[in-house]
Write an enzyme that holds these catalytic residues in place. Structure first.
Site, PDB file in Angstrom:
ATOM      1  N   ALA A  22       0.818  -1.205   0.000  1.00  0.00           N
ATOM      2  CA  ALA A  22       0.000   0.000   0.000  1.00  0.00           C
ATOM      3  C   ALA A  22       0.853   1.257   0.000  1.00  0.00           C
ATOM      4  O   ALA A  22       0.603   2.194  -0.769  1.00  0.00           O
ATOM      5  CB  ALA A  22      -0.935  -0.006   1.214  1.00  0.00           C
ATOM      6  N   GLU A  79      10.291   2.600   6.389  1.00  0.00           N
ATOM      7  CA  GLU A  79       9.977   1.183   6.558  1.00  0.00           C
ATOM      8  C   GLU A  79      10.842   0.631   7.688  1.00  0.00           C
ATOM      9  O   GLU A  79      12.064   0.720   7.646  1.00  0.00           O
ATOM     10  CB  GLU A  79      10.241   0.414   5.266  1.00  0.00           C
ATOM     11  CG  GLU A  79      10.270  -1.098   5.386  1.00  0.00           C
ATOM     12  CD  GLU A  79       9.013  -1.680   6.008  1.00  0.00           C
ATOM     13  OE1 GLU A  79       9.150  -2.529   6.903  1.00  0.00           O
ATOM     14  OE2 GLU A  79       7.900  -1.275   5.610  1.00  0.00           O
ATOM     15  N   SER A 120       8.469  -3.394  -0.503  1.00  0.00           N
ATOM     16  CA  SER A 120       7.832  -3.782  -1.757  1.00  0.00           C
ATOM     17  C   SER A 120       8.075  -5.260  -2.080  1.00  0.00           C
ATOM     18  O   SER A 120       8.664  -5.609  -3.086  1.00  0.00           O
ATOM     19  CB  SER A 120       8.361  -2.908  -2.907  1.00  0.00           C
ATOM     20  OG  SER A 120       7.569  -3.059  -4.063  1.00  0.00           O
ATOM     21  N   CYS A 125       2.736 -12.831   0.595  1.00  0.00           N
ATOM     22  CA  CYS A 125       2.000 -14.058   0.272  1.00  0.00           C
ATOM     23  C   CYS A 125       2.927 -15.173  -0.200  1.00  0.00           C
ATOM     24  O   CYS A 125       2.536 -16.347  -0.198  1.00  0.00           O
ATOM     25  CB  CYS A 125       0.962 -13.769  -0.810  1.00  0.00           C
ATOM     26  SG  CYS A 125      -0.298 -12.584  -0.319  1.00  0.00           S
ATOM     27  N   VAL A 135       8.514   4.571  12.421  1.00  0.00           N
ATOM     28  CA  VAL A 135       7.770   5.727  12.918  1.00  0.00           C
ATOM     29  C   VAL A 135       7.091   5.315  14.224  1.00  0.00           C
ATOM     30  O   VAL A 135       6.310   4.359  14.252  1.00  0.00           O
ATOM     31  CB  VAL A 135       6.735   6.206  11.893  1.00  0.00           C
ATOM     32  CG1 VAL A 135       5.877   7.317  12.494  1.00  0.00           C
ATOM     33  CG2 VAL A 135       7.423   6.699  10.626  1.00  0.00           C
ATOM     34  N   ASN A 157      -2.695  -3.034  -2.611  1.00  0.00           N
ATOM     35  CA  ASN A 157      -2.189  -2.368  -3.812  1.00  0.00           C
ATOM     36  C   ASN A 157      -3.218  -1.419  -4.410  1.00  0.00           C
ATOM     37  O   ASN A 157      -2.896  -0.300  -4.823  1.00  0.00           O
ATOM     38  CB  ASN A 157      -1.763  -3.419  -4.842  1.00  0.00           C
ATOM     39  CG  ASN A 157      -0.365  -3.942  -4.611  1.00  0.00           C
ATOM     40  OD1 ASN A 157       0.615  -3.241  -4.837  1.00  0.00           O
ATOM     41  ND2 ASN A 157      -0.267  -5.173  -4.133  1.00  0.00           N
ATOM     42  N   TYR A 215     -15.951 -23.462 -23.404  1.00  0.00           N
ATOM     43  CA  TYR A 215     -15.972 -24.917 -23.291  1.00  0.00           C
ATOM     44  C   TYR A 215     -15.026 -25.544 -24.296  1.00  0.00           C
ATOM     45  O   TYR A 215     -15.021 -25.208 -25.486  1.00  0.00           O
ATOM     46  CB  TYR A 215     -17.376 -25.481 -23.532  1.00  0.00           C
ATOM     47  CG  TYR A 215     -17.350 -26.956 -23.859  1.00  0.00           C
ATOM     48  CD1 TYR A 215     -16.939 -27.888 -22.905  1.00  0.00           C
ATOM     49  CD2 TYR A 215     -17.681 -27.412 -25.131  1.00  0.00           C
ATOM     50  CE1 TYR A 215     -16.870 -29.238 -23.204  1.00  0.00           C
ATOM     51  CE2 TYR A 215     -17.629 -28.765 -25.452  1.00  0.00           C
ATOM     52  CZ  TYR A 215     -17.219 -29.677 -24.480  1.00  0.00           C
ATOM     53  OH  TYR A 215     -17.139 -31.002 -24.786  1.00  0.00           O
ATOM     54  N   TRP A 239     -21.063 -28.746 -19.546  1.00  0.00           N
ATOM     55  CA  TRP A 239     -21.667 -27.887 -18.527  1.00  0.00           C
ATOM     56  C   TRP A 239     -20.598 -27.607 -17.481  1.00  0.00           C
ATOM     57  O   TRP A 239     -20.249 -28.484 -16.698  1.00  0.00           O
ATOM     58  CB  TRP A 239     -22.879 -28.562 -17.878  1.00  0.00           C
ATOM     59  CG  TRP A 239     -24.122 -28.506 -18.722  1.00  0.00           C
ATOM     60  CD1 TRP A 239     -24.547 -29.452 -19.607  1.00  0.00           C
ATOM     61  CD2 TRP A 239     -25.074 -27.449 -18.755  1.00  0.00           C
ATOM     62  NE1 TRP A 239     -25.719 -29.057 -20.200  1.00  0.00           N
ATOM     63  CE2 TRP A 239     -26.081 -27.832 -19.688  1.00  0.00           C
ATOM     64  CE3 TRP A 239     -25.203 -26.229 -18.101  1.00  0.00           C
ATOM     65  CZ2 TRP A 239     -27.172 -27.029 -19.980  1.00  0.00           C
ATOM     66  CZ3 TRP A 239     -26.296 -25.435 -18.372  1.00  0.00           C
ATOM     67  CH2 TRP A 239     -27.266 -25.831 -19.310  1.00  0.00           C
ATOM     68  N   ARG A 272     -27.498 -23.858 -11.870  1.00  0.00           N
ATOM     69  CA  ARG A 272     -28.765 -24.483 -12.252  1.00  0.00           C
ATOM     70  C   ARG A 272     -29.374 -25.259 -11.080  1.00  0.00           C
ATOM     71  O   ARG A 272     -30.574 -25.144 -10.798  1.00  0.00           O
ATOM     72  CB  ARG A 272     -28.543 -25.417 -13.438  1.00  0.00           C
ATOM     73  CG  ARG A 272     -29.849 -25.917 -14.064  1.00  0.00           C
ATOM     74  CD  ARG A 272     -29.597 -26.788 -15.264  1.00  0.00           C
ATOM     75  NE  ARG A 272     -29.123 -28.104 -14.866  1.00  0.00           N
ATOM     76  CZ  ARG A 272     -28.032 -28.692 -15.355  1.00  0.00           C
ATOM     77  NH1 ARG A 272     -27.290 -28.080 -16.250  1.00  0.00           N
ATOM     78  NH2 ARG A 272     -27.685 -29.904 -14.957  1.00  0.00           N
TER      79      ARG A 272
END
Length: 465
Positions: free
Chosen positions: A13, A36, A42, A46, A84, A315, A436, A444, A452
Protein backbone atom coordinates in the site's frame (compact mmCIF):
# COMPACT_ATOMS: atom_id res chain seq x y z
CA UNK A 1 6.56 25.69 -2.77
CA UNK A 2 7.56 22.01 -2.63
CA UNK A 3 5.27 19.85 -0.49
CA UNK A 4 6.56 16.92 1.54
CA UNK A 5 4.72 13.59 1.50
CA UNK A 6 5.65 11.12 4.25
CA UNK A 7 4.65 7.47 3.85
CA UNK A 8 4.66 5.16 6.87
CA UNK A 9 5.20 1.62 5.59
CA UNK A 10 7.24 0.43 2.64
CA UNK A 11 5.26 -2.49 1.32
CA UNK A 12 2.30 -2.85 -1.06
CA UNK A 13 0.00 0.00 0.00
CA UNK A 14 2.68 2.48 0.99
CA UNK A 15 4.87 2.15 -2.08
CA UNK A 16 1.86 2.00 -4.43
CA UNK A 17 0.69 5.30 -2.96
CA UNK A 18 4.16 6.83 -3.25
CA UNK A 19 4.62 5.65 -6.83
CA UNK A 20 1.22 6.88 -8.02
CA UNK A 21 1.75 10.26 -6.38
CA UNK A 22 5.15 10.55 -8.07
CA UNK A 23 3.69 9.74 -11.51
CA UNK A 24 1.44 12.77 -11.18
CA UNK A 25 3.71 15.20 -9.36
CA UNK A 26 7.41 15.77 -10.04
CA UNK A 27 10.15 16.08 -7.40
CA UNK A 28 10.15 19.87 -7.65
CA UNK A 29 6.49 19.88 -6.65
CA UNK A 30 6.38 16.95 -4.20
CA UNK A 31 9.18 15.44 -2.17
CA UNK A 32 8.37 11.87 -1.06
CA UNK A 33 9.96 10.14 1.94
CA UNK A 34 8.93 6.59 2.92
CA UNK A 35 9.85 4.97 6.23
CA UNK A 36 9.98 1.18 6.56
CA UNK A 37 10.96 -0.40 9.87
CA UNK A 38 12.07 -3.68 8.30
CA UNK A 39 14.98 -4.65 6.09
CA UNK A 40 12.87 -5.09 2.95
CA UNK A 41 10.28 -3.08 1.05
CA UNK A 42 7.83 -3.78 -1.76
CA UNK A 43 7.77 -7.56 -1.39
CA UNK A 44 5.23 -10.37 -1.62
CA UNK A 45 4.33 -11.50 1.88
CA UNK A 46 2.00 -14.06 0.27
CA UNK A 47 5.08 -15.83 -1.08
CA UNK A 48 6.61 -16.50 2.34
CA UNK A 49 5.13 -20.03 2.74
CA UNK A 50 6.63 -20.98 -0.63
CA UNK A 51 9.99 -19.59 0.45
CA UNK A 52 9.89 -21.69 3.62
CA UNK A 53 8.68 -24.74 1.67
CA UNK A 54 11.47 -24.46 -0.90
CA UNK A 55 9.47 -23.61 -4.02
CA UNK A 56 11.07 -20.14 -3.95
CA UNK A 57 14.84 -20.41 -3.67
CA UNK A 58 15.85 -16.99 -2.39
CA UNK A 59 14.08 -14.26 -0.34
CA UNK A 60 15.15 -11.68 -2.91
CA UNK A 61 12.88 -13.35 -5.46
CA UNK A 62 9.91 -12.07 -3.44
CA UNK A 63 11.06 -8.45 -3.68
CA UNK A 64 9.18 -6.57 -6.41
CA UNK A 65 11.40 -3.47 -6.46
CA UNK A 66 14.65 -2.88 -4.66
CA UNK A 67 15.13 0.36 -2.66
CA UNK A 68 17.55 1.81 -5.21
CA UNK A 69 14.86 1.53 -7.91
CA UNK A 70 12.54 3.76 -5.90
CA UNK A 71 15.37 6.19 -5.22
CA UNK A 72 16.93 6.31 -8.68
CA UNK A 73 13.93 5.85 -11.00
CA UNK A 74 11.09 7.31 -8.91
CA UNK A 75 12.96 9.86 -6.84
CA UNK A 76 11.37 8.44 -3.69
CA UNK A 77 13.53 8.60 -0.57
CA UNK A 78 12.91 5.13 0.86
CA UNK A 79 14.54 4.60 4.25
CA UNK A 80 14.74 1.07 5.63
CA UNK A 81 15.26 0.18 9.31
CA UNK A 82 13.32 3.36 10.14
CA UNK A 83 10.31 2.97 12.43
CA UNK A 84 7.77 5.73 12.92
CA UNK A 85 6.88 5.67 16.62
CA UNK A 86 4.60 8.70 16.84
CA UNK A 87 2.42 10.94 14.68
CA UNK A 88 1.89 14.52 15.83
CA UNK A 89 -0.94 16.05 13.80
CA UNK A 90 -0.59 19.49 15.39
CA UNK A 91 3.13 19.57 14.75
CA UNK A 92 2.64 18.00 11.29
CA UNK A 93 5.54 15.65 11.92
CA UNK A 94 6.35 12.01 12.67
CA UNK A 95 8.92 10.70 15.15
CA UNK A 96 11.34 8.18 13.65
CA UNK A 97 13.90 5.89 15.24
CA UNK A 98 16.51 3.57 13.73
CA UNK A 99 15.52 -0.05 14.37
CA UNK A 100 19.16 -1.20 14.27
CA UNK A 101 20.55 1.21 16.85
CA UNK A 102 17.42 2.44 18.60
CA UNK A 103 18.61 6.01 18.09
CA UNK A 104 16.85 8.64 16.10
CA UNK A 105 19.39 11.37 15.80
CA UNK A 106 17.31 13.54 18.08
CA UNK A 107 19.89 13.72 20.82
CA UNK A 108 20.25 11.34 23.75
CA UNK A 109 18.82 8.49 21.68
CA UNK A 110 15.50 10.31 21.25
CA UNK A 111 13.60 9.84 17.97
CA UNK A 112 14.08 12.51 15.33
CA UNK A 113 11.12 14.45 14.02
CA UNK A 114 10.38 14.45 10.30
CA UNK A 115 7.90 17.05 8.98
CA UNK A 116 5.09 16.33 6.53
CA UNK A 117 2.53 18.27 4.55
CA UNK A 118 0.70 15.12 3.55
CA UNK A 119 0.83 11.73 5.21
CA UNK A 120 0.01 8.16 4.17
CA UNK A 121 -0.41 5.60 6.95
CA UNK A 122 0.27 2.15 5.52
CA UNK A 123 1.34 0.27 8.64
CA UNK A 124 -0.16 -3.05 7.57
CA UNK A 125 -1.37 -5.70 9.98
CA UNK A 126 0.10 -7.44 13.00
CA UNK A 127 -0.19 -11.17 13.72
CA UNK A 128 -2.59 -12.22 16.44
CA UNK A 129 -0.56 -13.63 19.31
CA UNK A 130 -2.33 -15.73 21.94
CA UNK A 131 -2.27 -14.44 25.49
CA UNK A 132 -0.83 -17.63 26.97
CA UNK A 133 2.34 -18.49 28.92
CA UNK A 134 5.48 -18.89 26.86
CA UNK A 135 4.30 -17.07 23.73
CA UNK A 136 7.51 -14.99 23.69
CA UNK A 137 9.73 -18.07 23.92
CA UNK A 138 12.44 -18.42 21.30
CA UNK A 139 11.30 -20.74 18.54
CA UNK A 140 7.72 -19.40 18.40
CA UNK A 141 7.36 -17.62 15.06
CA UNK A 142 4.81 -15.28 13.56
CA UNK A 143 4.71 -14.97 9.79
CA UNK A 144 3.84 -11.46 8.68
CA UNK A 145 6.91 -9.81 7.13
CA UNK A 146 9.73 -10.98 4.91
CA UNK A 147 12.02 -10.61 7.92
CA UNK A 148 9.75 -13.11 9.73
CA UNK A 149 10.00 -15.44 6.75
CA UNK A 150 13.79 -15.38 6.61
CA UNK A 151 13.98 -15.99 10.37
CA UNK A 152 11.74 -19.04 10.00
CA UNK A 153 13.76 -20.20 7.00
CA UNK A 154 16.90 -20.09 9.16
CA UNK A 155 15.12 -22.17 11.80
CA UNK A 156 14.06 -24.76 9.23
CA UNK A 157 17.69 -25.01 8.08
CA UNK A 158 18.51 -26.36 11.56
CA UNK A 159 16.61 -29.54 10.59
CA UNK A 160 13.91 -29.60 13.29
CA UNK A 161 12.03 -32.88 13.59
CA UNK A 162 8.68 -31.68 14.91
CA UNK A 163 6.66 -28.53 14.39
CA UNK A 164 3.30 -27.32 15.62
CA UNK A 165 1.19 -24.84 13.67
CA UNK A 166 -1.33 -22.96 15.81
CA UNK A 167 -4.29 -21.79 13.74
CA UNK A 168 -6.06 -23.24 10.72
CA UNK A 169 -6.53 -20.21 8.49
CA UNK A 170 -4.88 -19.59 5.15
CA UNK A 171 -1.42 -18.88 6.57
CA UNK A 172 -1.61 -21.76 9.02
CA UNK A 173 -2.48 -24.27 6.30
CA UNK A 174 0.10 -22.95 3.85
CA UNK A 175 2.79 -23.07 6.54
CA UNK A 176 1.80 -26.62 7.51
CA UNK A 177 2.30 -27.73 3.93
CA UNK A 178 5.59 -25.85 3.67
CA UNK A 179 6.97 -27.56 6.77
CA UNK A 180 5.83 -31.00 5.58
CA UNK A 181 7.69 -30.36 2.33
CA UNK A 182 10.82 -29.84 4.41
CA UNK A 183 10.42 -33.30 5.93
CA UNK A 184 9.17 -32.05 9.30
CA UNK A 185 6.45 -33.83 11.26
CA UNK A 186 3.64 -31.32 11.64
CA UNK A 187 0.73 -31.05 14.05
CA UNK A 188 -1.94 -28.37 13.69
CA UNK A 189 -3.97 -27.03 16.60
CA UNK A 190 -7.11 -24.95 16.17
CA UNK A 191 -9.91 -23.99 18.53
CA UNK A 192 -12.38 -24.21 15.64
CA UNK A 193 -13.92 -27.54 14.74
CA UNK A 194 -12.54 -27.36 11.22
CA UNK A 195 -9.68 -25.67 9.39
CA UNK A 196 -10.41 -22.70 7.13
CA UNK A 197 -13.32 -21.39 9.18
CA UNK A 198 -14.19 -18.87 6.43
CA UNK A 199 -15.66 -21.87 4.57
CA UNK A 200 -18.88 -23.64 5.46
CA UNK A 201 -18.32 -26.80 7.57
CA UNK A 202 -19.08 -29.20 4.72
CA UNK A 203 -16.43 -27.56 2.54
CA UNK A 204 -13.97 -27.16 5.42
CA UNK A 205 -14.20 -30.90 6.05
CA UNK A 206 -12.71 -31.47 2.60
CA UNK A 207 -9.76 -29.29 3.56
CA UNK A 208 -9.29 -31.28 6.76
CA UNK A 209 -9.18 -34.49 4.73
CA UNK A 210 -6.56 -32.96 2.43
CA UNK A 211 -4.38 -32.05 5.42
CA UNK A 212 -4.63 -35.55 6.84
CA UNK A 213 -3.69 -37.00 3.45
CA UNK A 214 -0.66 -34.72 3.53
CA UNK A 215 0.37 -36.25 6.85
CA UNK A 216 -0.58 -33.33 9.11
CA UNK A 217 -1.87 -34.41 12.52
CA UNK A 218 -4.99 -32.35 13.28
CA UNK A 219 -6.14 -31.39 16.78
CA UNK A 220 -9.33 -29.44 16.16
CA UNK A 221 -11.66 -27.98 18.75
CA UNK A 222 -8.81 -27.74 21.27
CA UNK A 223 -7.97 -24.62 23.27
CA UNK A 224 -4.34 -23.56 23.40
CA UNK A 225 -3.06 -23.23 26.98
CA UNK A 226 0.61 -22.37 26.57
CA UNK A 227 4.11 -23.13 25.33
CA UNK A 228 6.74 -25.06 27.27
CA UNK A 229 10.46 -24.42 26.97
CA UNK A 230 13.70 -26.22 27.56
CA UNK A 231 17.13 -24.63 27.39
CA UNK A 232 15.60 -21.28 26.46
CA UNK A 233 13.74 -22.63 23.42
CA UNK A 234 10.23 -23.90 22.85
CA UNK A 235 9.92 -27.61 23.50
CA UNK A 236 6.17 -28.28 23.48
CA UNK A 237 2.71 -26.87 22.87
CA UNK A 238 0.14 -27.50 25.58
CA UNK A 239 -3.57 -27.66 24.79
CA UNK A 240 -6.50 -28.44 27.07
CA UNK A 241 -6.28 -32.09 25.99
CA UNK A 242 -2.61 -32.89 25.35
CA UNK A 243 1.01 -31.80 25.17
CA UNK A 244 2.61 -31.83 21.72
CA UNK A 245 6.42 -31.91 21.45
CA UNK A 246 7.74 -29.13 19.21
CA UNK A 247 11.13 -27.99 17.98
CA UNK A 248 9.48 -24.92 16.48
CA UNK A 249 6.03 -23.34 16.48
CA UNK A 250 4.37 -21.24 13.78
CA UNK A 251 1.47 -18.97 14.70
CA UNK A 252 -1.22 -18.83 12.05
CA UNK A 253 -3.98 -17.15 14.03
CA UNK A 254 -4.68 -14.42 11.54
CA UNK A 255 -3.96 -10.72 11.80
CA UNK A 256 -5.51 -7.47 12.96
CA UNK A 257 -5.04 -3.96 11.58
CA UNK A 258 -1.88 -2.26 12.84
CA UNK A 259 -3.73 0.93 13.70
CA UNK A 260 -2.32 1.74 17.16
CA UNK A 261 -0.01 4.48 15.85
CA UNK A 262 -2.85 6.24 14.05
CA UNK A 263 -5.29 5.83 16.94
CA UNK A 264 -2.78 7.30 19.40
CA UNK A 265 -2.55 10.36 17.15
CA UNK A 266 -6.32 10.84 17.27
CA UNK A 267 -7.10 9.38 13.84
CA UNK A 268 -10.44 7.54 14.17
CA UNK A 269 -10.58 3.76 13.87
CA UNK A 270 -13.67 1.64 13.30
CA UNK A 271 -15.32 -1.33 14.97
CA UNK A 272 -12.87 -3.73 13.29
CA UNK A 273 -9.96 -1.66 14.77
CA UNK A 274 -9.02 -0.63 11.24
CA UNK A 275 -8.46 3.03 10.38
CA UNK A 276 -11.59 4.66 8.99
CA UNK A 277 -11.32 6.21 5.55
CA UNK A 278 -13.66 7.45 2.87
CA UNK A 279 -13.74 5.91 -0.61
CA UNK A 280 -10.77 8.07 -1.63
CA UNK A 281 -8.75 6.60 1.30
CA UNK A 282 -8.80 9.89 3.22
CA UNK A 283 -8.95 9.73 7.00
CA UNK A 284 -10.79 12.23 9.19
CA UNK A 285 -7.47 14.04 9.76
CA UNK A 286 -6.67 16.81 7.27
CA UNK A 287 -4.05 15.77 4.73
CA UNK A 288 -3.80 12.20 6.05
CA UNK A 289 -4.57 9.11 3.98
CA UNK A 290 -4.48 5.43 4.99
CA UNK A 291 -4.35 2.28 2.90
CA UNK A 292 -3.73 -1.45 3.11
CA UNK A 293 -4.15 -3.95 5.91
CA UNK A 294 -4.34 -1.21 8.56
CA UNK A 295 -7.66 0.17 7.30
CA UNK A 296 -11.29 -0.76 7.67
CA UNK A 297 -13.16 -1.31 4.44
CA UNK A 298 -16.73 -2.03 3.37
CA UNK A 299 -18.21 -5.41 2.43
CA UNK A 300 -20.46 -4.96 -0.58
CA UNK A 301 -22.71 -7.93 0.25
CA UNK A 302 -23.09 -7.76 4.03
CA UNK A 303 -23.02 -3.93 3.88
CA UNK A 304 -20.87 -3.97 7.01
CA UNK A 305 -17.34 -2.81 7.84
CA UNK A 306 -14.63 -5.46 7.56
CA UNK A 307 -10.87 -5.71 7.84
CA UNK A 308 -9.43 -8.15 5.31
CA UNK A 309 -5.66 -8.38 4.94
CA UNK A 310 -4.85 -9.11 1.30
CA UNK A 311 -2.17 -7.74 -1.01
CA UNK A 312 -4.73 -7.22 -3.78
CA UNK A 313 -6.69 -4.75 -1.66
CA UNK A 314 -3.53 -3.08 -0.33
CA UNK A 315 -2.19 -2.37 -3.81
CA UNK A 316 -5.53 -1.01 -5.03
CA UNK A 317 -6.03 1.19 -1.97
CA UNK A 318 -2.48 2.52 -2.16
CA UNK A 319 -3.01 3.32 -5.82
CA UNK A 320 -6.23 5.19 -5.01
CA UNK A 321 -4.53 7.22 -2.27
CA UNK A 322 -1.59 8.09 -4.52
CA UNK A 323 -3.78 9.20 -7.42
CA UNK A 324 -5.75 11.50 -5.13
CA UNK A 325 -2.62 12.92 -3.51
CA UNK A 326 -1.29 13.52 -7.00
CA UNK A 327 -4.30 15.63 -7.94
CA UNK A 328 -6.38 13.01 -9.73
CA UNK A 329 -9.57 11.28 -8.71
CA UNK A 330 -9.94 7.64 -7.71
CA UNK A 331 -12.14 5.68 -5.31
CA UNK A 332 -12.00 2.23 -3.69
CA UNK A 333 -15.48 0.68 -3.87
CA UNK A 334 -15.18 -2.03 -1.22
CA UNK A 335 -14.60 -5.79 -1.10
CA UNK A 336 -16.49 -9.07 -1.31
CA UNK A 337 -13.95 -11.31 0.43
CA UNK A 338 -12.55 -13.25 -2.52
CA UNK A 339 -9.62 -15.45 -1.54
CA UNK A 340 -7.76 -18.48 -2.87
CA UNK A 341 -5.20 -20.90 -1.48
CA UNK A 342 -3.62 -24.32 -1.99
CA UNK A 343 -3.17 -27.27 0.36
CA UNK A 344 -0.96 -29.88 -1.26
CA UNK A 345 -2.85 -31.05 -4.36
CA UNK A 346 -6.06 -29.34 -3.34
CA UNK A 347 -7.14 -25.83 -4.30
CA UNK A 348 -9.44 -23.84 -2.04
CA UNK A 349 -11.32 -20.65 -2.90
CA UNK A 350 -14.20 -18.55 -1.67
CA UNK A 351 -15.99 -15.29 -2.41
CA UNK A 352 -18.85 -13.31 -0.91
CA UNK A 353 -20.49 -14.58 2.28
CA UNK A 354 -20.44 -17.97 3.94
CA UNK A 355 -23.73 -19.36 5.21
CA UNK A 356 -23.02 -18.11 8.74
CA UNK A 357 -22.02 -14.66 7.47
CA UNK A 358 -25.16 -14.46 5.33
CA UNK A 359 -27.35 -15.26 8.33
CA UNK A 360 -25.62 -12.55 10.37
CA UNK A 361 -26.22 -10.07 7.56
CA UNK A 362 -29.96 -10.74 7.66
CA UNK A 363 -30.34 -12.98 4.61
CA UNK A 364 -32.03 -16.39 4.46
CA UNK A 365 -29.29 -18.34 2.70
CA UNK A 366 -29.78 -21.50 0.67
CA UNK A 367 -26.68 -23.55 -0.09
CA UNK A 368 -26.19 -26.19 -2.76
CA UNK A 369 -23.07 -28.32 -3.33
CA UNK A 370 -22.33 -29.96 -6.68
CA UNK A 371 -19.56 -32.46 -7.39
CA UNK A 372 -18.08 -32.25 -10.87
CA UNK A 373 -14.74 -32.48 -12.68
CA UNK A 374 -12.19 -29.95 -13.86
CA UNK A 375 -12.34 -31.24 -17.44
CA UNK A 376 -14.66 -33.40 -19.53
CA UNK A 377 -14.89 -36.69 -17.67
CA UNK A 378 -13.47 -38.68 -20.58
CA UNK A 379 -10.51 -36.35 -21.10
CA UNK A 380 -7.19 -37.44 -19.52
CA UNK A 381 -6.41 -35.59 -16.31
CA UNK A 382 -10.01 -34.81 -15.33
CA UNK A 383 -9.99 -34.29 -11.55
CA UNK A 384 -12.78 -34.00 -8.97
CA UNK A 385 -13.99 -30.71 -7.57
CA UNK A 386 -16.87 -29.48 -5.43
CA UNK A 387 -18.59 -26.16 -5.91
CA UNK A 388 -20.95 -24.60 -3.40
CA UNK A 389 -23.24 -21.64 -4.07
CA UNK A 390 -25.08 -19.70 -1.38
CA UNK A 391 -28.11 -17.76 -2.60
CA UNK A 392 -30.71 -15.57 -0.94
CA UNK A 393 -34.00 -17.45 -0.70
CA UNK A 394 -36.12 -14.34 -1.23
CA UNK A 395 -34.40 -12.91 -4.30
CA UNK A 396 -32.23 -15.68 -5.73
CA UNK A 397 -29.21 -13.37 -5.56
CA UNK A 398 -25.85 -15.11 -5.33
CA UNK A 399 -24.44 -14.22 -1.90
CA UNK A 400 -21.29 -16.32 -1.93
CA UNK A 401 -19.51 -19.34 -3.34
CA UNK A 402 -16.83 -21.83 -2.34
CA UNK A 403 -14.68 -24.29 -4.27
CA UNK A 404 -12.53 -27.19 -3.09
CA UNK A 405 -10.93 -29.41 -5.69
CA UNK A 406 -7.85 -30.58 -7.48
CA UNK A 407 -5.71 -28.68 -9.98
CA UNK A 408 -7.75 -26.51 -12.33
CA UNK A 409 -10.62 -25.93 -9.90
CA UNK A 410 -10.13 -22.80 -7.86
CA UNK A 411 -9.69 -20.01 -10.40
CA UNK A 412 -13.33 -20.52 -11.36
CA UNK A 413 -13.96 -18.48 -8.22
CA UNK A 414 -13.22 -15.38 -10.29
CA UNK A 415 -16.32 -15.99 -12.42
CA UNK A 416 -18.35 -16.37 -9.26
CA UNK A 417 -16.79 -13.24 -7.75
CA UNK A 418 -17.94 -11.20 -10.75
CA UNK A 419 -21.45 -12.59 -10.31
CA UNK A 420 -21.46 -11.68 -6.62
CA UNK A 421 -20.02 -8.21 -7.38
CA UNK A 422 -22.81 -7.46 -9.88
CA UNK A 423 -25.57 -8.91 -7.68
CA UNK A 424 -26.57 -11.55 -10.22
CA UNK A 425 -29.20 -14.14 -9.40
CA UNK A 426 -28.40 -17.81 -9.80
CA UNK A 427 -31.12 -18.01 -12.45
CA UNK A 428 -29.35 -15.30 -14.46
CA UNK A 429 -26.09 -17.19 -14.08
CA UNK A 430 -27.47 -20.32 -15.76
CA UNK A 431 -27.33 -18.45 -19.06
CA UNK A 432 -23.73 -17.27 -18.78
CA UNK A 433 -21.73 -17.82 -21.99
CA UNK A 434 -18.74 -19.61 -20.48
CA UNK A 435 -16.00 -21.21 -22.57
CA UNK A 436 -15.97 -24.92 -23.29
CA UNK A 437 -13.45 -27.40 -24.60
CA UNK A 438 -12.86 -30.90 -23.16
CA UNK A 439 -9.31 -30.12 -21.88
CA UNK A 440 -10.68 -27.25 -19.75
CA UNK A 441 -14.24 -28.04 -18.73
CA UNK A 442 -17.19 -30.40 -19.05
CA UNK A 443 -19.76 -29.18 -21.56
CA UNK A 444 -21.67 -27.89 -18.53
CA UNK A 445 -19.05 -26.02 -16.52
CA UNK A 446 -19.22 -26.64 -12.73
CA UNK A 447 -20.24 -22.99 -12.31
CA UNK A 448 -23.24 -23.47 -14.62
CA UNK A 449 -24.22 -26.82 -13.10
CA UNK A 450 -24.17 -25.41 -9.58
CA UNK A 451 -26.12 -22.30 -10.62
CA UNK A 452 -28.76 -24.48 -12.25
CA UNK A 453 -29.04 -26.81 -9.23
CA UNK A 454 -29.26 -23.84 -6.87
CA UNK A 455 -31.98 -22.22 -8.98
CA UNK A 456 -33.91 -25.50 -8.96
CA UNK A 457 -33.59 -25.73 -5.19
CA UNK A 458 -34.96 -22.20 -4.79
CA UNK A 459 -37.92 -23.10 -7.01
CA UNK A 460 -38.66 -26.13 -4.84
CA UNK A 461 -38.57 -24.03 -1.68
CA UNK A 462 -40.84 -21.38 -3.19
CA UNK A 463 -43.28 -24.10 -4.20
CA UNK A 464 -43.68 -24.95 -0.52
CA UNK A 465 -44.37 -21.34 0.50
Amino acid sequence: MTERLVVIGGDAAGMSAASQARRRRGPDDLRIVAFEKGAHASYSACGIPYLVGGEVADPEELVSRRPEVFRDEFDIDLRLHSEVVEIDLDRRAVAVRDTDTGAGGGGGGAPRWEPFDRLVVATGAVPNRPDVPGVETEGVYGVQTLDDGTALLDAVAEKPERAVVVGGGYIGLEMAEALVRRGIRVSLVDLAGQPMSTLDPDMGALVADALRDLGVELHLGERLEGFEESGGRVSAVRTENRTLPADLVVLGLGTRPNSALAEAAGIPVGETSGIRTDRRMRTAAEGVWAAGDCVETFHLVSRRPVAIALGTHANKQGRVAGINIGGGYAAFPGVIGTAISKVCEYEVARTGLSTTEALRAGFEPVGVVVESTTRAGYYPGALPMKTKMIADRATGRLLGAQIVGREGSAKRIDTLAIAVWHEMTVEEMTGLDLSYAPPFSPVWDPVLITARKTAQRLEELRGRD
